[in-house]
Design an enzyme around this catalytic site. Structure first.
Site, PDB file in Angstrom:
ATOM      1  CD  GLU A   1     -10.856  -6.720 -25.046  1.00  0.00           C
ATOM      2  OE1 GLU A   1     -11.880  -7.444 -25.139  1.00  0.00           O
ATOM      3  OE2 GLU A   1      -9.707  -7.157 -25.159  1.00  0.00           O
TER       4      GLU A   1
ATOM      5  CG  HIS B   1      -9.684  -8.689 -29.129  1.00  0.00           C
ATOM      6  ND1 HIS B   1      -9.228  -9.976 -29.046  1.00  0.00           N
ATOM      7  CD2 HIS B   1      -8.789  -8.024 -29.922  1.00  0.00           C
ATOM      8  CE1 HIS B   1      -8.110 -10.101 -29.755  1.00  0.00           C
ATOM      9  NE2 HIS B   1      -7.830  -8.927 -30.300  1.00  0.00           N
ATOM     10  CB  SER B   2     -16.054  -9.141 -27.113  1.00  0.00           C
ATOM     11  OG  SER B   2     -16.127 -10.548 -27.254  1.00  0.00           O
ATOM     12  CE1 TYR B   3     -16.770 -10.034 -19.644  1.00  0.00           C
ATOM     13  CE2 TYR B   3     -16.061 -11.841 -21.047  1.00  0.00           C
ATOM     14  CZ  TYR B   3     -16.302 -11.326 -19.788  1.00  0.00           C
ATOM     15  OH  TYR B   3     -16.069 -12.098 -18.660  1.00  0.00           O
TER      16      TYR B   3
ATOM     17  NE  ARG C   1      -7.228 -16.454 -25.116  1.00  0.00           N
ATOM     18  CZ  ARG C   1      -7.392 -15.211 -24.667  1.00  0.00           C
ATOM     19  NH1 ARG C   1      -8.582 -14.812 -24.268  1.00  0.00           N
ATOM     20  NH2 ARG C   1      -6.371 -14.372 -24.604  1.00  0.00           N
TER      21      ARG C   1
ATOM     22  CB  ALA D   1     -12.247 -19.058 -31.947  1.00  0.00           C
ATOM     23  NE  ARG D   2     -12.850 -16.958 -24.805  1.00  0.00           N
ATOM     24  CZ  ARG D   2     -12.286 -17.468 -23.726  1.00  0.00           C
ATOM     25  NH1 ARG D   2     -12.600 -18.701 -23.340  1.00  0.00           N
ATOM     26  NH2 ARG D   2     -11.424 -16.768 -23.016  1.00  0.00           N
TER      27      ARG D   2
ATOM     28  CE1 TYR E   1      -5.001 -10.228 -20.344  1.00  0.00           C
ATOM     29  CE2 TYR E   1      -7.019  -9.899 -19.096  1.00  0.00           C
ATOM     30  CZ  TYR E   1      -6.360 -10.403 -20.209  1.00  0.00           C
ATOM     31  OH  TYR E   1      -7.056 -11.074 -21.178  1.00  0.00           O
TER      32      TYR E   1
ATOM     33  CG  ASN F   1      -3.987 -10.376 -29.064  1.00  0.00           C
ATOM     34  OD1 ASN F   1      -3.384  -9.773 -29.952  1.00  0.00           O
ATOM     35  ND2 ASN F   1      -4.543  -9.748 -28.040  1.00  0.00           N
ATOM     36  NE  ARG F   2      -2.013 -13.094 -23.846  1.00  0.00           N
ATOM     37  CZ  ARG F   2      -3.147 -12.427 -24.094  1.00  0.00           C
ATOM     38  NH1 ARG F   2      -3.359 -11.926 -25.304  1.00  0.00           N
ATOM     39  NH2 ARG F   2      -4.058 -12.263 -23.153  1.00  0.00           N
TER      40      ARG F   2
END
Length: 618
Positions: free
Chosen positions: A576, A501-503, A402, A348-349, A553, A445-446
């Site tokens: 990203e 996505h970011s960042y 998030r 979300a952020r 990661y 996203n998990r």
């Protein structure tokens, strides 16, 4: 006359609400502290941490750093809040300088010299009664207080009043004006050089989840950004000094950056835009969910032979999950063209991802004459807001939220049904569940069914209050189910999956759940490398390319891994976007267009090369 009576009723309601808030605030303050028992002749100030009060001594160690950082981050906040939207492009609107304050220490450490990790931090805690202990326990990871509950109710009433008095027209409000305040929160950057330093940061992450938020996870020789609340800021810095860990101050006051990130749009400007162009989108600011959905509907109405808008499901709070399909029809042989799926705003952020997705839509549709060959080659399916509930929550309550906004009770058997209403009922439901339920939200996203929740991989949490909570089961979220169901129904024609996505400026290829590489890894890397080069040609922005588990990661349950492994989509990527941490999730609106232009250049390369690639390319 009727309007006058209505105004008098509204004024009465407002006065009552204000009185209640003031009384509750006084009760809350008196019940949580006894200032008379604090030792005299102590230099410091009272701070709160998880509902507890502490005496925070004045630390001379931070004075020079604070002076330097204030020089670098001087902003006239009040002037910015009252400014009308700036319609010119600028390099930087927030006043945040690219020069960071650096704290340096010696690095003569032995990687495996010590195995024990002593936190080295102590607070002067005050005793509490049983109900205060219960209060503190329930506050953990919830961002709640009695005062904030009444304040939220007051703000809801204020919005309704504004709506009534303004005949149904509501002007955009400043983000976070009614939500969590990040005043004096600092964003620190650390690059751990040893495994021991990584363990120390992980211990800090686990022991202080409320006051230290990790924007990136600790990993050896990789950047780790952490947001620290002012209540323990001096202690965290002292702790890092004791452990001989270097840090940079990227942002000295996060709330200043939040307030300056997104220029306001006056109501008159909104009306002018709608009159002149039929929608309110500008790409000079970050827009709300309703603006974006209105833009999609506008395009479908104006370009009926090119655009189709579909509602593929509903969010937890009942918002429409919409996709926009851009297609010029079948290919020359009468067969369906290969298509590329793009989603954004899953976290979300990460506002820039949604803004870039709408920019791509604008280029493909309103400027379609410039991309006829590309449209003849492939169809486009774009979902600009994959997590609408969370996205709206970042505009109204917590800019750094998030996850989704769902709640999952252990005995819940609601299936696909929407279980939460919006508006004032949502607020009541939220605080009822706060007392008796669990933390809200799941990291979408998990939440995909690909090595979901495997402990040995990491990158996801089983704690419902954690930012990377994987959910109670795969596809527990209506948002992820809707995406997966649509993709599986069209997997024969979807040849490329791209999630924005970011960042950190990375172009990631699978896998995230293992360091092993897919059979067609070299082919995926070849496309990603050419996309990286196209991005750099636009404005010189440098991206890194590589496997997600190595560059970022390890993760489980991610959408790109699922798209490739489960849906069989050969070309699966995660982008990203900007930047590398100077602003992080708070990229200024002035950078929307530059970011979108370079991203669009890279996306075109991916779409073109993937559409033309042979099925057996390796």
């Amino acid at each position: 006359m009727a309007r006058l009576k209505r105004a008098l009723h509204v004024r009465t309601i407002m006065l009552i609400a204000v009185s209640v808030i003031l009384v509750v605030q006084q009760v809350e303050c008196l019940s949580l502290q006894d200032v008379s028992s604090i030792r005299k002749n102590v230099s410091g100030f009272l701070v709160t941490r998880n509902g507890e009060f502490f005496l925070q001594p004045v630390s001379p160690n931070d004075r020079s750093a604070k002076i330097q950082s204030d020089e670098h981050h001087e902003i006239d906040t009040e002037q910015r809040v009252n400014e009308e939207e700036s319609w010119r492009e600028a390099d930087d609107e927030s006043g945040l300088q690219s020069q960071e304050v650096v704290y340096t220490v010696s690095e003569d450490q032995n990687d495996e010299e010590e195995n024990d990790i002593d936190d080295g931090v102590s607070w002067q805690k005050r005793p509490k009664s049983w109900w205060q202990r219960m209060y503190t326990a329930r506050m953990r990871s919830r961002s709640f207080s009695v005062f904030s509950m009444f304040e939220t109710a007051f703000n809801a009433v204020s919005k309704i009043v504004g709506y009534i008095m303004d005949d149904g027209e509501v002007e955009d409000v400043d983000v976070q004006s009614n939500g969590i305040d990040y005043k004096d929160h600092q964003l620190l950057r650390i690059t751990p050089k040893t495994k021991k330093q990584v363990r120390i940061l992980q211990e800090l992450k686990n022991s202080e989840p409320d006051d230290v938020k990790f924007w990136t996870l600790p990993a050896k020789d990789k950047i780790t950004d952490l947001l620290v609340s002012p209540g323990i800021l001096s202690d965290v810095k002292e702790y890092l000094r004791q452990k001989k860990i270097n840090y940079l101050i990227l942002i000295s006051d996060l709330q200043r950056v939040i307030k300056s990130q997104n220029p306001r749009m006056p109501k008159e400007r909104r009306q002018d835009l709608y009159s002149n162009q039929g929608h309110t989108m500008t790409w000079k600011r970050y827009h709300r969910y309703d603006d974006i959905m209105g833009y999609l509907d506008y395009l479908a109405e104006k370009f009926p032979t090119l655009v189709e808008v579909q509602e593929i499901g509903s969010s937890f709070e009942g918002r429409a999950l919409k996709i926009l399909k851009v297609s010029t029809g079948a290919n020359k042989n009468g067969e369906p063209k290969p298509s590329i799926w793009i989603d954004a705003g899953m976290h979300a952020r990460e506002w820039i991802s949604t803004a870039v997705a709408t920019y791509i839509i604008n280029q493909l549709v309103e400027k379609n004459a410039n991309y006829t060959r590309l449209l003849d080659l492939t169809d486009w399916i774009i979902m600009p807001v994959a997590n609408p509930d969370g996205y709206e929550f970042t505009h109204t309550n917590d800019r750094l939220w998030r996850k989704t906004r769902s709640t999952h009770e252990s005995d819940s058997d609601d299936g696909d049904e929407t279980r939460q209403a919006t508006g004032i009922l949502s607020m009541i439901s939220h605080y009822t569940k706060w007392f008796f339920g669990s933390c809200e939200g799941v990291d979408p996203n998990r939440n995909f069914n690909i090595h979901w929740g495997e402990d040995k991989v990491g990158g996801a949490s089983t704690d419902p209050c954690h930012d990377t909570y994987a959910g109670p089961s795969p596809f527990s979220e209506p948002e992820t189910r809707a995406i997966a169901n649509y993709i599986m129904r069209h997997k024969d024609t979807i040849k490329t999956y791209l999630t924005l996505h970011s960042y950190s400026q990375m172009l990631l290829v699978p896998w995230g759940f293992t360091r092993e590489r897919p059979a067609d890894f070299s082919h995926l890397m070849d496309i990603a490398t050419k996309a990286k080069q196209a991005i750099a040609k636009v404005s010189g922005t440098e991206y890194r390319v590589g496997p997600a588990a190595e560059l970022l990661y390890p993760t489980t349950g991610s959408s790109d891994d699922w798209a490739k492994a489960k849906a069989g989509i050969k070309h699966a990527y995660t982008m990203e976007l900007r930047d590398r941490g100077a602003y992080g999730f708070l990229l200024p609106a002035s950078q929307i267009v530059p970011t979108a232009r370079e991203t669009w250049a890279g996306v075109r390369v991916i779409a073109r090369m993937a559409a033309l690639a042979p099925a057996n390319a390796r």
